[in-house]
Write a protein that holds these residues in place. Structure first.
Motif: not given
Length: 100
Positions: A61-68
């Motif tokens: 996972t990347d940062r944006e996916q973790r935020t989502a």
């Protein structure tokens, strides 16, 4: 007793750097404070929130996916719109009938 596979893949592990760009499922579960099994089920239902790396298909996972993922998890129970799922209650015990 836990199996070796569970000890290796089913336990959240702390990442080297919590602000790194890409993380494995185990590191993501540690950062989001959830179980690895819940996160894997969630990502199976929402494949757009994770990526695959390498020929073996390691989930990252990347940062944006973790935020989502965090936003979806914080939204509450999607089935009823409640903030949190209701706790199950045991049925009330029936009062004992007085003997006649």
């Amino acid at each position: 007793m836990a199996t070796r596979a569970y000890e290796r893949y089913g336990v959240p592990i702390p990442p080297e750097n919590p602000k790194q760009e890409f993380m494995t499922v185990q590191e993501t579960a540690y950062v989001l404070k959830c179980s690895v099994s819940w996160l894997r089920r969630f990502l199976r239902k929402n494949p757009c929130l994770c990526g695959r790396n390498g020929n073996r298909g390691r989930i990252v996972t990347d940062r944006e996916q973790r935020t989502a993922i965090h936003a979806a998890r914080s939204a509450g129970d999607p089935r009823t719109g409640r903030a949190m799922p209701r706790q199950r209650r045991r049925p009330a015990a029936k009062p004992a009938l007085a003997s006649r």
